[in-house]
Design a protein around this motif. Structure first.
Motif, short mmCIF file in Angstrom:
data_model
loop_
_atom_site.label_atom_id
_atom_site.label_comp_id
_atom_site.label_asym_id
_atom_site.label_seq_id
_atom_site.Cartn_x
_atom_site.Cartn_y
_atom_site.Cartn_z
N LEU A 1 10.07 53.37 67.09
CA LEU A 1 9.72 52.52 68.07
C LEU A 1 9.73 51.22 67.99
CD1 LEU A 1 6.55 54.83 68.56
CD2 LEU A 1 8.56 55.33 69.66
N PRO A 2 10.97 50.68 68.05
CA PRO A 2 11.10 49.35 68.01
C PRO A 2 10.58 48.47 69.08
CG PRO A 2 13.12 50.47 68.47
CD PRO A 2 12.27 51.25 68.32
N GLY A 3 9.74 47.28 68.84
CA GLY A 3 9.38 46.57 70.15
C GLY A 3 7.99 47.19 70.88
N MET A 4 7.61 48.30 69.89
CA MET A 4 6.60 49.01 70.75
C MET A 4 5.13 48.44 70.06
SD MET A 4 8.03 52.30 72.37
CE MET A 4 9.60 52.28 72.75
N LEU A 5 4.27 48.59 70.67
CA LEU A 5 2.88 48.51 69.83
C LEU A 5 2.19 49.92 70.31
CD1 LEU A 5 0.37 45.84 70.49
CD2 LEU A 5 -0.42 48.36 71.13
N LEU A 6 1.54 50.39 69.15
CA LEU A 6 0.77 51.82 69.11
C LEU A 6 -0.55 51.43 69.22
CD1 LEU A 6 2.04 54.43 66.72
CD2 LEU A 6 2.67 54.14 69.03
N ALA B 1 0.82 67.11 50.44
CA ALA B 1 2.11 67.54 50.31
C ALA B 1 2.88 68.30 51.52
CB ALA B 1 2.37 68.69 49.20
N ALA B 2 1.76 68.70 52.35
CA ALA B 2 2.46 69.25 53.72
C ALA B 2 3.30 68.24 54.38
CB ALA B 2 1.25 69.76 54.44
N PRO B 3 4.47 68.46 55.08
CA PRO B 3 5.15 67.72 55.87
C PRO B 3 4.26 67.58 57.08
CG PRO B 3 6.09 69.81 55.83
CD PRO B 3 4.94 70.18 55.02
N LEU B 4 4.58 66.00 57.54
CA LEU B 4 4.07 65.75 58.93
C LEU B 4 4.65 66.38 59.94
CD1 LEU B 4 4.00 61.73 57.94
CD2 LEU B 4 1.88 63.25 58.10
N ASP B 5 4.02 66.48 61.12
CA ASP B 5 4.74 67.02 62.52
C ASP B 5 5.18 65.99 62.87
OD1 ASP B 5 3.58 69.62 62.09
OD2 ASP B 5 1.59 68.75 63.02
N LEU B 6 4.91 64.74 62.88
CA LEU B 6 5.82 63.65 63.39
C LEU B 6 5.37 62.44 62.79
CD1 LEU B 6 7.16 62.21 65.84
CD2 LEU B 6 5.12 62.35 67.34
N LEU B 7 6.36 61.50 62.73
CA LEU B 7 6.02 60.12 62.12
C LEU B 7 6.54 59.06 63.03
CD1 LEU B 7 5.44 58.13 59.50
CD2 LEU B 7 7.70 58.42 58.96
N LEU B 8 5.51 58.21 63.37
CA LEU B 8 5.78 57.18 64.29
C LEU B 8 6.21 55.84 63.48
CD1 LEU B 8 3.28 58.16 66.96
CD2 LEU B 8 5.57 58.70 67.09
N LEU B 9 7.03 55.10 63.94
CA LEU B 9 7.35 53.84 63.27
C LEU B 9 7.61 52.94 64.40
CD1 LEU B 9 9.83 55.38 60.79
CD2 LEU B 9 7.62 54.50 60.36
N PRO B 10 6.33 52.14 64.74
CA PRO B 10 6.35 51.01 66.00
C PRO B 10 6.62 49.92 64.97
CG PRO B 10 4.09 51.49 65.15
CD PRO B 10 5.01 52.45 64.47
N THR B 11 6.76 48.58 65.77
CA THR B 11 6.77 47.34 65.30
C THR B 11 5.27 46.89 64.94
OG1 THR B 11 8.60 46.79 66.66
CG2 THR B 11 7.35 44.90 65.76
N TRP B 12 4.46 47.17 65.84
CA TRP B 12 3.02 47.02 65.81
C TRP B 12 1.92 48.01 65.81
CZ3 TRP B 12 5.97 44.15 69.44
CH2 TRP B 12 6.52 43.00 69.07
N LEU B 13 0.98 48.25 64.99
CA LEU B 13 0.23 49.18 65.20
C LEU B 13 -1.24 48.55 65.30
CD1 LEU B 13 0.20 52.43 63.17
CD2 LEU B 13 -1.97 51.37 63.29
N VAL B 14 -2.13 48.81 66.44
CA VAL B 14 -3.61 48.23 66.48
C VAL B 14 -4.37 49.30 66.37
CG1 VAL B 14 -4.82 46.78 68.07
CG2 VAL B 14 -2.31 46.37 67.96
N PRO B 15 -5.10 49.51 65.11
CA PRO B 15 -6.07 50.49 65.27
C PRO B 15 -7.30 50.50 65.89
CG PRO B 15 -6.03 49.22 63.12
CD PRO B 15 -4.99 48.41 63.97
N VAL B 16 -7.77 49.12 66.09
CA VAL B 16 -9.08 48.90 66.90
C VAL B 16 -10.00 48.93 65.89
CG1 VAL B 16 -10.58 49.51 68.95
CG2 VAL B 16 -8.18 49.50 69.19
N GLU B 17 -10.27 49.70 64.87
CA GLU B 17 -11.24 49.85 64.16
C GLU B 17 -10.30 50.22 62.77
OE1 GLU B 17 -14.25 49.28 62.17
OE2 GLU B 17 -14.60 49.46 64.34
N PRO B 18 -10.56 48.90 61.82
CA PRO B 18 -11.47 47.77 62.12
C PRO B 18 -10.76 46.69 62.82
CG PRO B 18 -9.89 47.73 59.92
CD PRO B 18 -9.65 48.74 60.64
N ALA B 19 -12.14 46.03 63.52
CA ALA B 19 -11.74 45.10 64.71
C ALA B 19 -10.59 44.07 64.55
CB ALA B 19 -13.01 44.73 65.28
N GLY B 20 -10.11 43.70 65.52
CA GLY B 20 -9.00 42.52 65.41
C GLY B 20 -7.79 42.60 64.54
#
Length: 443
Positions: free
Chosen positions: A59-64, A5-24
């Motif tokens: 964050l249009p056109g960006m990869l996180l 319920a607590a609000p987020l400090d920051l919400l990021l909205l990129p085109t792509w998000l690459v978590p690295v884990e899980p792989a690929g």
């Protein structure tokens, strides 16, 4: 995916998000929420937009991706960048770098050089780096003030070094600094015996005992050149890595930097001990030190991370460029175009580095609960089009000038290419002044 319920400090909205884990995995049109310096939410954009957030950043056109982890370097040596180029390793060290260090390195040199390195790394998307250089307390102060994350490896050699008159004094200083910073949220102290040829068995055994007592890591140059290995065999009949194994140093807390020479016995020791290898391809190429067989190590199950080494032998602290070189070189060394693909290369520059430093529970991947150490790469430029696989485009077609934003523990250190906590003009002017001093007085 999670939220409360607590609000987020920051919400990021990129085109792509690459978590690295899980792989690929590449997540498209997803959001990432940060709360209290940690990742609190990862999920589809529609779900993200329903969450309360104090700040929303499109964050249009960006990869996180996770912030890059530079697993080996000598930060203050940025002030020696280009000082003695195009020379063999031992000539470079013994005739140029060591004399220059003896003449110029003091606390002011380390402070100014480390700040320059930190700024360069932030602008290159690096959120965490390993540093192994003199006056480690000064370096740790720089890291603290910058907001960055770092592993500080305390240099130990058998002979006097700037800031420590003996190995014993360096070790004593290390124990004290370890105690002072053991609860620091962004700084980890480790022990840095320089290399097998500069540290005797007695001092290595002292370091091993103390590192075990403190549960501290050991970071060391090992098998950097064929000459180093051959000289050790001629003098002692033993390969340096075998000696380190005999002395009990190898293990999950040991970080073996360079490892360009790896026999079958060496590989077995690395695998059995769960030792990490830190690969520095561009420094090794520039000094003609040799090639670390990255794919062979990876397939054997060895954790391989990546480092830039110092700017005196690279000559930049560009980990994205380093990762591209690592991927290309791995293919040539393995004789296989499938060696070290783009996704694994990014993993080597993030989660593997975190794992080598013992920080993989905190950083190195974008997972709920981990620290919000995040970089945004802008892939909207001409040279990145068209985009079939954004990770391939990041590794093979993108330079560090595409780094747009960087957060460490949720705090912005780079905002739209601008440093938020450091004065770039002042850093540049200070570096130029050092260069004029050193070049004006050098032989």
């Amino acid at each position: 995916m999670t939220s409360t319920a607590a609000p987020l400090d920051l919400l990021l909205l990129p085109t792509w998000l690459v978590p690295v884990e899980p792989a690929g995995v590449v997540l498209k049109e997803h959001g990432l929420g940060i709360r209290d310096g940690c990742i609190a939410f990862i999920g589809p954009r529609d779900a993200a937009l329903k969450l309360a957030a104090r700040e929303v950043s499109e964050l249009p056109g960006m990869l996180l991706s996770p912030g890059l982890v530079n697993a080996h370097g000598h930060a203050a040596m940025t002030l020696f960048r280009g000082l003695a180029d195009d020379l063999p390793l031992m000539t470079w060290l013994e005739k140029h770098i060591w004399p220059a260090e003896a003449k110029w390195v003091d606390e002011a040199f380390v402070r100014d050089g480390t700040n320059l390195a930190i700024a360069e790394q932030i602008k290159g998307g690096i959120s965490c780096f390993s540093d192994m250089y003199f006056y480690p307390k000064v370096a740790s102060d720089c890291v603290h003030n910058s907001g960055m994350r770092a592993q500080i490896a305390l240099p130990i050699l058998d002979f006097p070094i700037p800031g420590a008159s003996s190995a014993d004094e360096a070790i004593r200083q290390g124990i004290e600094l370890f105690g002072d910073l053991k609860h620091h949220p962004r700084i980890k102290i480790t022990f840095g015996p320089h290399a097998p040829y500069t540290v005797c068995d007695a001092n290595l055994e002292k370091i091993r005992v103390i590192a075990e007592e403190l549960d501290a890591a050991i970071h060391m140059h090992v098998h950097e050149t064929a000459f180093e290995v051959q000289q050790a065999i001629e003098q002692t009949g033993e390969r340096p890595l075998a000696r380190l194994a005999r002395l009990g140093l190898l293990g999950p807390r040991f970080q073996a930097v360079h490892m360009t020479q790896i026999s079958e016995d060496d590989l077995a020791l690395l695998v059995e001990s769960n030792t990490s290898v830190i690969h520095c391809p561009e420094s090794n190429l520039k000094l003609a030190s040799g090639f670390c067989p990255v794919e062979r190590l990876w397939q054997a199950g060895v954790n391989v991370a990546i480092g830039t080494d110092g700017a005196a032998s690279n000559n930049d602290l560009d980990l994205l460029g380093e990762t591209r070189t690592a991927a290309m070189l791995a293919k040539a060394v393995a004789g296989s175009a499938t060696a070290l693909d783009a996704h694994r290369a990014l993993r080597m520059a993030t989660l593997n580095g975190a794992r080598a430093m013992g920080l993989d529970s905190q950083i190195g991947s974008l997972e709920v609960g981990k620290a919000a150490d995040i970089v945004a790469f802008d892939l909207s430029g001409l040279a990145q089009q068209p985009i079939y696989d954004p990770v391939s485009q990041l590794i093979y077609a993108t330079g560090r000038d595409c780094v747009k934003h960087l957060w460490v523990a949720g705090k912005p250190l780079l905002d739209d290419r601008q440093l938020t906590r450091m004065d770039e003009q002042q850093l540049t002017a200070t570096a130029i002044a050092w260069g004029q001093r050193i070049s004006g007085h050098s032989e």
